[in-house]
Design a protein around this motif. Structure first.
Motif, mmCIF file in Angstrom:
data_model
loop_
_atom_site.group_PDB
_atom_site.id
_atom_site.type_symbol
_atom_site.label_atom_id
_atom_site.label_comp_id
_atom_site.label_asym_id
_atom_site.label_seq_id
_atom_site.Cartn_x
_atom_site.Cartn_y
_atom_site.Cartn_z
ATOM 1 N N PHE A 197 -3.905 -48.097 13.775
ATOM 2 C CA PHE A 197 -4.894 -49.498 12.319
ATOM 3 C C PHE A 197 -2.891 -49.497 12.781
ATOM 4 O O PHE A 197 -2.792 -50.979 11.886
ATOM 5 C CB PHE A 197 -4.980 -49.302 11.351
ATOM 6 C CG PHE A 197 -6.078 -48.639 11.160
ATOM 7 C CD1 PHE A 197 -7.149 -49.346 11.605
ATOM 8 C CD2 PHE A 197 -6.128 -47.023 11.140
ATOM 9 C CE1 PHE A 197 -8.194 -48.569 11.871
ATOM 10 C CE2 PHE A 197 -7.403 -46.210 10.945
ATOM 11 C CZ PHE A 197 -8.892 -46.809 11.141
ATOM 12 N N ALA A 198 -2.470 -49.298 13.307
ATOM 13 C CA ALA A 198 -0.468 -49.752 13.210
ATOM 14 C C ALA A 198 -0.693 -51.707 13.724
ATOM 15 O O ALA A 198 0.498 -51.987 13.946
ATOM 16 C CB ALA A 198 0.113 -48.644 13.950
ATOM 17 N N TRP A 199 -0.661 -51.684 15.051
ATOM 18 C CA TRP A 199 -1.154 -52.718 15.740
ATOM 19 C C TRP A 199 -2.396 -53.875 14.507
ATOM 20 O O TRP A 199 -1.908 -55.083 15.444
ATOM 21 C CB TRP A 199 -1.509 -52.879 16.811
ATOM 22 C CG TRP A 199 0.137 -51.962 17.288
ATOM 23 C CD1 TRP A 199 1.547 -52.799 18.103
ATOM 24 C CD2 TRP A 199 -0.238 -50.363 17.663
ATOM 25 N NE1 TRP A 199 3.142 -51.559 17.748
ATOM 26 C CE2 TRP A 199 1.830 -49.939 17.962
ATOM 27 C CE3 TRP A 199 -0.325 -49.566 18.078
ATOM 28 C CZ2 TRP A 199 1.767 -49.096 18.402
ATOM 29 C CZ3 TRP A 199 0.005 -49.196 18.623
ATOM 30 C CH2 TRP A 199 1.014 -48.382 18.431
ATOM 31 N N VAL A 201 -4.467 -53.871 11.546
ATOM 32 C CA VAL A 201 -4.829 -53.879 10.078
ATOM 33 C C VAL A 201 -3.360 -53.831 9.001
ATOM 34 O O VAL A 201 -3.291 -53.967 8.340
ATOM 35 C CB VAL A 201 -5.627 -52.770 9.042
ATOM 36 C CG1 VAL A 201 -5.663 -53.108 7.844
ATOM 37 C CG2 VAL A 201 -7.690 -52.929 10.163
ATOM 38 N N LEU A 202 -2.382 -52.957 9.845
ATOM 39 C CA LEU A 202 -1.339 -52.299 8.978
ATOM 40 C C LEU A 202 0.153 -53.224 9.395
ATOM 41 O O LEU A 202 1.164 -52.982 8.968
ATOM 42 C CB LEU A 202 -0.984 -51.090 9.373
ATOM 43 C CG LEU A 202 -1.754 -49.969 8.380
ATOM 44 C CD1 LEU A 202 -1.754 -48.315 8.239
ATOM 45 C CD2 LEU A 202 -2.426 -50.630 6.981
ATOM 46 N N ALA A 203 -0.071 -53.456 10.820
ATOM 47 C CA ALA A 203 0.618 -54.539 10.910
ATOM 48 C C ALA A 203 0.989 -55.525 10.228
ATOM 49 O O ALA A 203 0.712 -56.092 9.269
ATOM 50 C CB ALA A 203 -0.184 -55.637 12.863
ATOM 51 N N GLY A 204 2.798 -55.963 10.413
ATOM 52 C CA GLY A 204 3.370 -56.564 9.441
ATOM 53 C C GLY A 204 3.884 -56.400 7.944
ATOM 54 O O GLY A 204 3.989 -56.904 7.896
ATOM 55 N N SER A 205 3.490 -54.922 7.879
ATOM 56 C CA SER A 205 3.611 -54.285 6.686
ATOM 57 C C SER A 205 4.173 -52.874 6.367
ATOM 58 O O SER A 205 4.612 -52.276 8.466
ATOM 59 C CB SER A 205 2.334 -53.893 5.533
ATOM 60 O OG SER A 205 1.494 -52.909 6.597
ATOM 61 N N PHE A 206 5.183 -52.519 5.735
ATOM 62 C CA PHE A 206 5.533 -50.972 5.124
ATOM 63 C C PHE A 206 4.592 -49.884 5.436
ATOM 64 O O PHE A 206 5.606 -48.993 5.043
ATOM 65 C CB PHE A 206 6.876 -51.265 4.474
ATOM 66 C CG PHE A 206 7.508 -52.300 4.414
ATOM 67 C CD1 PHE A 206 8.555 -52.281 6.140
ATOM 68 C CD2 PHE A 206 7.735 -53.137 2.976
ATOM 69 C CE1 PHE A 206 9.086 -53.314 6.033
ATOM 70 C CE2 PHE A 206 8.959 -53.691 3.051
ATOM 71 C CZ PHE A 206 9.353 -54.765 4.451
ATOM 72 N N ILE A 207 3.650 -49.710 5.675
ATOM 73 C CA ILE A 207 2.575 -48.611 4.901
ATOM 74 C C ILE A 207 2.823 -47.788 5.707
ATOM 75 O O ILE A 207 3.182 -46.154 5.413
ATOM 76 C CB ILE A 207 1.248 -49.581 4.741
ATOM 77 C CG1 ILE A 207 1.150 -49.756 3.766
ATOM 78 C CG2 ILE A 207 0.329 -48.162 4.936
ATOM 79 C CD1 ILE A 207 -0.081 -50.537 3.471
ATOM 80 N N ARG A 208 2.544 -48.590 7.080
ATOM 81 C CA ARG A 208 3.196 -46.770 8.368
ATOM 82 C C ARG A 208 4.094 -46.231 7.966
ATOM 83 O O ARG A 208 4.480 -44.910 7.811
ATOM 84 C CB ARG A 208 2.543 -47.409 9.720
ATOM 85 C CG ARG A 208 3.092 -45.799 10.991
ATOM 86 C CD ARG A 208 2.184 -46.412 12.032
ATOM 87 N NE ARG A 208 1.766 -45.833 13.020
ATOM 88 C CZ ARG A 208 2.196 -44.328 13.190
ATOM 89 N NH1 ARG A 208 1.007 -43.924 12.775
ATOM 90 N NH2 ARG A 208 2.243 -43.483 14.322
ATOM 91 N N PRO A 209 5.795 -47.165 8.187
ATOM 92 C CA PRO A 209 6.523 -46.214 8.602
ATOM 93 C C PRO A 209 6.927 -45.610 7.066
ATOM 94 O O PRO A 209 7.908 -44.559 6.970
ATOM 95 C CB PRO A 209 7.864 -47.066 8.571
ATOM 96 C CG PRO A 209 7.060 -48.401 8.515
ATOM 97 C CD PRO A 209 5.427 -48.376 8.419
ATOM 98 N N ASP A 210 7.042 -46.477 5.814
ATOM 99 C CA ASP A 210 7.060 -45.739 4.245
ATOM 100 C C ASP A 210 6.081 -44.421 4.007
ATOM 101 O O ASP A 210 6.890 -43.771 3.609
ATOM 102 C CB ASP A 210 6.845 -46.643 3.635
ATOM 103 C CG ASP A 210 8.103 -48.213 3.875
ATOM 104 O OD1 ASP A 210 8.949 -47.130 4.005
ATOM 105 O OD2 ASP A 210 8.416 -49.009 2.617
#
Length: 253
Positions: A197-199, A201-210
């Motif tokens: 979902f990194a590219w 649903v979660l793109a443009g957010s800090f959810i994955r790295p944070d």
């Protein structure tokens, strides 16, 4: 296209260093200069991850529902409101069961409070405030709860939060602070589960790295057990969850 875990160590390096808390790691969303659009997307997409990782229904059933009734309006303090989706979900569950609940959600970051204010409704109030502010005001609550706050704190800040919690819990109430438990399994599981979902649903957010940074900063159960004062206990949960619990009515495990 940037890597979805930009800003953090590579996977193998991170897994090799998880024996110790990375107290120097910083979450992107904590930066006062964080991109406002990315921050807003992060707050709005917390709900997608929190339904699985933070399990608000389980929190409600175990810690909140036993203290609710149809006549007395119980009070819950949510410390570190984030995007507001978790306390609002708990309020919905109480309403579903015909039980009375008032939630006060606080955060020292006015950006988080602004994001959570979209849930503002009868019984749900947000404030830019700290637990120390509420102690000074003489407030008390049936449940004092936080989610994913502990890993942000140093030793002195953790001690202050727990001391404030004891003052804020009303007689017969309970304090519960939930967080991630640091482990290679938790890190690898979050890394793999969010990768598809990194590219999108979660793109443009800090959810994955944070989220990955949060795991590196979080405690293990033995670390927390050594850090907490008398009267508190550490409870493990699923998935890779820890809860610090204090109060006069603590359910048996």
């Amino acid at each position: 296209m940037p890597r979805p875990d930009v800003g953090g160590p590579g996977l193998l390096h991170a897994l090799a260093t998880l024996d110790h808390r990375d107290v120097d790691a910083r979450e992107l969303m904590d930066d006062p200069a964080a991109d406002p659009a990315e921050l807003e997307r992060t707050f709005h997409r917390f709900g997608l991850v929190n339904r699985i990782v933070s399990r608000p229904a389980a929190v409600y059933e175990e810690w909140v529902r036993p203290r609710l009734g149809t006549t007395h309006r119980a009070r819950l303090l949510d410390v570190g409101v984030g995007g507001g989706d978790l306390p609002y979900r708990i309020l919905q569950l109480a309403a579903r069961d015909g039980l009375r609940l008032e939630i006060v959600a606080i955060d020292p970051d006015e950006r988080a409070v602004a994001a959570a204010s979209r849930f503002a409704t009868s019984g749900f109030r947000t404030r830019v405030a700290t637990t120390a502010d509420l102690v000074a005001e003489g407030e008390t609550f049936d449940v004092v709860w936080s989610n994913h706050v502990l890993h942000h704190l140093g030793a002195a800040e953790l001690g202050a939060l727990l001391a404030d919690t004891e003052r804020l819990v009303a007689p017969g109430g309970i304090g519960v602070h939930g967080d991630i438990e640091r482990s290679r399994g938790a890190y690898l599981g979050f890394w793999a589960a969010t990768l598809p979902f990194a590219w999108n649903v979660l793109a443009g957010s800090f959810i994955r790295p944070d989220g990955l940074t949060s795991i590196r900063r979080s405690h293990t159960a033995p670390e927390l057990a050594r850090a907490i004062p008398r009267g508190w206990r550490v409870k493990r949960g699923f998935p890779s969850r820890l809860e610090l619990v204090w109060g006069s009515e603590i359910p048996d495990e």
